[in-house]
Scaffold this motif. Structure first.
Motif, mmCIF file in Angstrom:
data_model
loop_
_atom_site.group_PDB
_atom_site.id
_atom_site.type_symbol
_atom_site.label_atom_id
_atom_site.label_comp_id
_atom_site.label_asym_id
_atom_site.label_seq_id
_atom_site.Cartn_x
_atom_site.Cartn_y
_atom_site.Cartn_z
ATOM 1 N N MET A 161 53.679 20.069 17.787
ATOM 2 C CA MET A 161 54.898 20.418 18.504
ATOM 3 C C MET A 161 54.712 20.153 19.998
ATOM 4 N N ILE A 162 55.811 19.832 20.628
ATOM 5 C CA ILE A 162 55.848 19.584 22.067
ATOM 6 C C ILE A 162 56.732 20.664 22.693
ATOM 7 N N PHE A 163 56.256 21.256 23.769
ATOM 8 C CA PHE A 163 57.022 22.279 24.475
ATOM 9 C C PHE A 163 57.725 21.641 25.659
ATOM 10 N N ILE A 164 59.006 21.949 25.817
ATOM 11 C CA ILE A 164 59.730 21.539 27.025
ATOM 12 C C ILE A 164 60.257 22.797 27.704
ATOM 13 N N LYS A 165 59.934 22.930 28.969
ATOM 14 C CA LYS A 165 60.438 24.048 29.768
ATOM 15 C C LYS A 165 61.776 23.641 30.353
ATOM 16 N N LEU A 166 62.740 24.511 30.217
ATOM 17 C CA LEU A 166 64.081 24.227 30.716
ATOM 18 C C LEU A 166 64.196 24.644 32.171
ATOM 19 N N GLY A 167 64.785 23.775 32.952
ATOM 20 C CA GLY A 167 64.952 24.023 34.376
ATOM 21 C C GLY A 167 66.410 24.261 34.728
ATOM 22 N N GLU A 168 66.851 23.572 35.744
ATOM 23 C CA GLU A 168 68.198 23.752 36.289
ATOM 24 C C GLU A 168 69.284 23.332 35.310
ATOM 25 N N LYS A 169 70.292 24.211 35.160
ATOM 26 C CA LYS A 169 71.457 23.887 34.343
ATOM 27 C C LYS A 169 72.412 23.067 35.202
ATOM 28 N N ILE A 170 72.586 21.812 34.841
ATOM 29 C CA ILE A 170 73.457 20.900 35.599
ATOM 30 C C ILE A 170 74.917 21.131 35.206
ATOM 31 N N GLU A 171 75.151 21.219 33.908
ATOM 32 C CA GLU A 171 76.463 21.535 33.357
ATOM 33 C C GLU A 171 76.242 22.131 31.975
ATOM 34 N N GLU A 172 77.317 22.487 31.273
ATOM 35 C CA GLU A 172 77.184 23.189 29.997
ATOM 36 C C GLU A 172 76.319 22.430 28.989
ATOM 37 N N LYS A 173 76.428 21.128 28.956
ATOM 38 C CA LYS A 173 75.690 20.318 27.978
ATOM 39 C C LYS A 173 74.539 19.543 28.603
ATOM 40 N N LYS A 174 74.052 20.000 29.739
ATOM 41 C CA LYS A 174 73.021 19.235 30.439
ATOM 42 C C LYS A 174 72.117 20.169 31.246
ATOM 43 N N VAL A 175 70.872 20.343 30.740
ATOM 44 C CA VAL A 175 69.871 21.174 31.406
ATOM 45 C C VAL A 175 68.663 20.293 31.691
ATOM 46 N N ARG A 176 68.209 20.319 32.921
ATOM 47 C CA ARG A 176 67.055 19.515 33.312
ATOM 48 C C ARG A 176 65.785 20.036 32.647
ATOM 49 N N VAL A 177 64.938 19.141 32.175
ATOM 50 C CA VAL A 177 63.625 19.504 31.642
ATOM 51 C C VAL A 177 62.661 19.502 32.819
ATOM 52 N N ILE A 185 56.280 30.255 26.507
ATOM 53 C CA ILE A 185 57.016 29.533 25.464
ATOM 54 C C ILE A 185 58.461 30.006 25.380
ATOM 55 N N SER A 186 58.710 31.267 25.699
ATOM 56 C CA SER A 186 60.081 31.796 25.650
ATOM 57 C C SER A 186 60.983 31.178 26.727
ATOM 58 N N GLN A 187 60.401 30.457 27.687
ATOM 59 C CA GLN A 187 61.180 29.848 28.771
ATOM 60 C C GLN A 187 61.617 28.414 28.454
ATOM 61 N N GLY A 188 61.430 28.002 27.203
ATOM 62 C CA GLY A 188 61.815 26.640 26.825
ATOM 63 C C GLY A 188 62.019 26.537 25.338
ATOM 64 N N VAL A 189 61.860 25.327 24.817
ATOM 65 C CA VAL A 189 62.024 25.076 23.387
ATOM 66 C C VAL A 189 60.883 24.180 22.908
ATOM 67 N N LEU A 190 60.639 24.243 21.597
ATOM 68 C CA LEU A 190 59.630 23.400 20.965
ATOM 69 C C LEU A 190 60.327 22.276 20.219
ATOM 70 N N VAL A 191 59.817 21.077 20.349
ATOM 71 C CA VAL A 191 60.419 19.909 19.704
ATOM 72 C C VAL A 191 59.351 19.132 18.946
ATOM 73 N N GLU A 192 59.796 18.336 17.989
ATOM 74 C CA GLU A 192 58.888 17.495 17.213
ATOM 75 C C GLU A 192 58.500 16.235 17.986
ATOM 76 N N ASN A 193 59.466 15.651 18.700
ATOM 77 C CA ASN A 193 59.204 14.407 19.431
ATOM 78 C C ASN A 193 60.191 14.265 20.586
ATOM 79 N N LEU A 194 59.920 13.290 21.416
ATOM 80 C CA LEU A 194 60.788 12.987 22.559
ATOM 81 C C LEU A 194 61.461 11.639 22.311
ATOM 82 N N PRO A 195 62.659 11.437 22.855
ATOM 83 C CA PRO A 195 63.292 10.124 22.707
ATOM 84 C C PRO A 195 62.493 9.065 23.465
ATOM 85 N N GLU A 196 62.633 7.831 23.041
ATOM 86 C CA GLU A 196 61.954 6.733 23.730
ATOM 87 C C GLU A 196 62.701 6.391 25.010
#
Length: 94
Positions: free
Chosen positions: A1-17, A36-47
């Protein structure tokens, strides 16, 4: 698993990693439950788009909390190219 921490909310459907951690559960280099509670876990990242990168663009990774997808937007010399890459849906593991 890959962890991504969520940062600034740009708009409703767009949060900076703001952080990507490839070994979140490693005994030595891993993250705490609180971190870990400050982000989400993902299987992979887009290319990333190799052509845009070769042309000098910078890939910025974003998360859409509505459909749980990741996508890139590209900037060249600080100017947003309004290009988005494939969106990947995933399930978070918590």
């Amino acid at each position: 698993m890959i962890f991504i921490k969520l940062g600034e909310k740009i708009e409703e459907k767009k949060v900076r990693v703001s952080l990507i951690h490839y070994m979140p559960f490693d005994e030595k280099e891993g993250l705490s439950d609180n971190e870990i509670s400050q982000g989400v876990l993902v299987e992979n990242l887009p290319e990333k788009d190799k052509i845009l990168l070769a042309q000098g663009s910078k890939a910025l990774l974003y998360y859409n909390p509505n459909d749980k997808s990741l996508f890139y937007e590209y900037e060249q010399n600080g100017e947003n190219l309004n290009e988005t890459k494939r969106r990947f849906s995933f399930f978070s593991k918590k």
